[in-house]
Design a protein around this motif. Structure first.
Motif, PDB file in Angstrom:
ATOM      1  N   ILE A 318       0.806  -1.248   0.522  1.00 30.97           N
ATOM      2  CA  ILE A 318      -0.517  -0.267  -0.300  1.00 30.97           C
ATOM      3  C   ILE A 318       1.051   1.592  -0.206  1.00 30.97           C
ATOM      4  N   LYS A 319       2.282   1.147   0.853  1.00 34.21           N
ATOM      5  CA  LYS A 319       2.762   2.583   1.031  1.00 34.21           C
ATOM      6  C   LYS A 319       3.356   2.284  -0.643  1.00 34.21           C
ATOM      7  N   ALA A 320       4.060   1.235  -1.885  1.00 34.22           N
ATOM      8  CA  ALA A 320       4.313   1.467  -2.460  1.00 34.22           C
ATOM      9  C   ALA A 320       3.729   2.205  -3.894  1.00 34.22           C
ATOM     10  N   VAL A 321       2.340   1.372  -3.701  1.00 37.55           N
ATOM     11  CA  VAL A 321       1.535   1.714  -4.881  1.00 37.55           C
ATOM     12  C   VAL A 321      -0.051   3.239  -4.412  1.00 37.55           C
ATOM     13  N   GLY A 322      -0.126   3.292  -2.720  1.00 40.03           N
ATOM     14  CA  GLY A 322      -1.158   3.652  -2.538  1.00 40.03           C
ATOM     15  C   GLY A 322      -2.412   3.427  -2.652  1.00 40.03           C
ATOM     16  N   ILE A 323      -3.468   3.490  -1.639  1.00 38.77           N
ATOM     17  CA  ILE A 323      -4.668   3.361  -1.526  1.00 38.77           C
ATOM     18  C   ILE A 323      -5.352   2.972  -3.104  1.00 38.77           C
ATOM     19  N   TYR A 324      -4.954   4.378  -3.351  1.00 41.74           N
ATOM     20  CA  TYR A 324      -5.488   4.224  -4.925  1.00 41.74           C
ATOM     21  C   TYR A 324      -4.943   5.069  -6.096  1.00 41.74           C
ATOM     22  N   GLN A 325      -4.415   3.651  -6.694  1.00 46.26           N
ATOM     23  CA  GLN A 325      -3.060   3.577  -7.424  1.00 46.26           C
ATOM     24  C   GLN A 325      -3.672   3.828  -8.956  1.00 46.26           C
ATOM     25  N   PRO A 326      -2.940   3.988 -10.068  1.00 47.93           N
ATOM     26  CA  PRO A 326      -2.442   4.762 -10.837  1.00 47.93           C
ATOM     27  C   PRO A 326      -3.181   3.716 -11.990  1.00 47.93           C
ATOM     28  N   GLY A 327      -4.261   4.323 -12.971  1.00 49.87           N
ATOM     29  CA  GLY A 327      -4.973   3.089 -13.205  1.00 49.87           C
ATOM     30  C   GLY A 327      -6.178   3.082 -12.732  1.00 49.87           C
ATOM     31  N   SER A 328      -6.732   2.861 -11.760  1.00 43.98           N
ATOM     32  CA  SER A 328      -7.854   3.164 -10.790  1.00 43.98           C
ATOM     33  C   SER A 328      -9.071   4.315 -10.865  1.00 43.98           C
TER      34      SER A 328
END
Length: 409
Positions: A318-328
């Motif tokens: 989660i820390k690496a890609v985020g709660i809201y990931q690119p592409g979502s």
């Protein structure tokens, strides 16, 4: 389209093609960036097409490379015989190939991965895997947000090559977590990314089949799923893999044992990270038997372990890609629907591009919003199936490479 012939000798083996190859009728034989593995394969392609042809629009690059080669031979004092026999080989197309490689062709990478996982001939497999792994690592380092964006979008829409897309997404997610958060060594990162790419080698065809199967698993299918991790290890061993950490990670990537990473053996540390990313990515993908959930909900599921405690590997992802990931997709406080294009300074405030305005109409051009500001804060994650706007990767991917604020890790 006006076609011109090219010689077999001008095509580089084991290098991405700088232009599409066609037959004399303009039928595509090999896409741009496709890699031809051997002279025998090239000869077969040429024979099948009755010769090799390229569009005249691509011939300028071909001609420049040839002229450059002649000038180089003259400057270095080569004999007339050597100059007469000059072919476009060696380093002539390196600069052009390097430029082409910087622009990821995600559909082509999808096809390459699909072919790799299905054609497991020992003589070709390891070279192809190394090349694929190198490309994914290069793209995830040069533009991690664009890489996540493309793979998230493909995972949410592609079912024909599900196994290939899934393995690429898991590999990239794990690689980002290992590099940016866990600070694992380059050797660990290499074993990790290869393990993620090959974790389902023993059931590639079945995995693709199951995405289109609405019926319950048959007993034969259940046994194949249960045995696939060990089968994958056996296949990799037969193809010459001796990296024990890689093999252990593949063998144990479905093991569900809670606890900190440091208490695990090296292979089990990798396996746990893969298991968490595997769970996340699988819940995103459309299946005939169920609808996918939103990325935020999928990420929350991998954040907690089997005892409902915070999982170290899940938290790193989660820390690496985020709660809201690119592409979502997300809904903003303005009631606009946007697609995430870049991770933000923290896991919940990415940069987004508005695709649907507050009236529910598609925007003519995407409008950039910073969700760290109160007016444009995210109020909900939006499942992919609820967004009716067609995503054009070529149009939106450049937005992911725009300068971003510094990340805190």
């Amino acid at each position: 389209m006006h076609l011109v012939p090219v010689s077999v000798e001008s095509i580089r083996i084991n290098q991405p093609l700088p232009f599409p190859l066609m037959d004399k009728n303009g039928v595509l034989l090999a896409k741009r960036s496709f890699v031809i593995d051997s002279k025998e394969d090239l000869a077969e392609i040429a024979q099948r097409g009755g010769g090799l042809y390229i569009d005249v629009a691509d011939s300028e690059a071909h001609h420049r490379a040839y002229v450059g080669r002649l000038h180089s031979l003259v400057r270095t004092g080569k004999s007339l015989g050597e100059i007469a026999d000059a072919k476009i080989t060696g380093d002539l197309l390196d600069n052009r190939n390097a430029q082409e490689n910087e622009r990821a062709d995600w559909l082509d990478l999808q096809v390459q991965t699909n072919a790799l996982l299905r054609d497991t001939q020992p003589s070709h497999f390891m070279d192809k895997l190394e090349r694929l792994n190198t490309q994914l690592n290069r793209h995830s380092r040069s533009n991690p947000d664009g890489t996540l964006f493309a793979l998230m979008q493909l995972s949410a829409t592609e079912v024909r090559m599900y196994s290939a897309t899934h393995s690429m997404l898991v590999s990239v997610m794990c690689g980002l977590a290992a590099r940016e958060v866990l600070k694992w060594s380059p050797e660990q990162q290499d074993s990790l990314s290869k393990a993620a790419l090959t974790m389902n080698l023993g059931m590639t065809s079945l995995q693709d089949q199951l995405t289109r199967q609405a019926e319950a698993l048959t007993p034969v299918q259940r046994r194949a799923i249960d045995a696939h991790a060990q089968k994958s290890v056996e296949m990799l061993t037969d193809m010459g893999v001796t990296d024990a950490v890689w093999l252990d990670a593949v063998r144990d990537h479905h093991t569900q044992v809670p606890g900190p990473l440091q208490s695990r053996a090296p292979g089990q540390q990798l396996a746990r990270l893969i298991q968490r990313a595997d769970m996340f990515a699988a819940r995103l993908s459309p299946r005939a038997g169920r609808v996918p959930i939103s990325p935020a909900a999928a990420m929350q599921a991998c954040y907690f372990d089997e005892n409902r405690q915070v999982d170290e590997a899940g938290a790193a992802l989660i820390k690496a890609v985020g709660i809201y990931q690119p592409g979502s997709f997300v809904r903003l406080a303005t009631d606009e629907v946007a697609v995430v294009i870049k991770r933000g300074q923290n896991t919940s405030t990415p940069r987004v591009a508005v695709l649907v305005n507050r009236s529910g109409m598609p925007t003519l051009e995407p409008t950039i919003r910073e969700t760290s500001t109160r007016d444009f804060r995210i109020v909900a994650s939006v499942p992919h199936r609820e967004v009716k706007v067609q995503i054009n990767l070529e149009r939106l991917l450049p937005l992911t490479a725009a300068p971003a604020s510094d990340r805190p890790w």
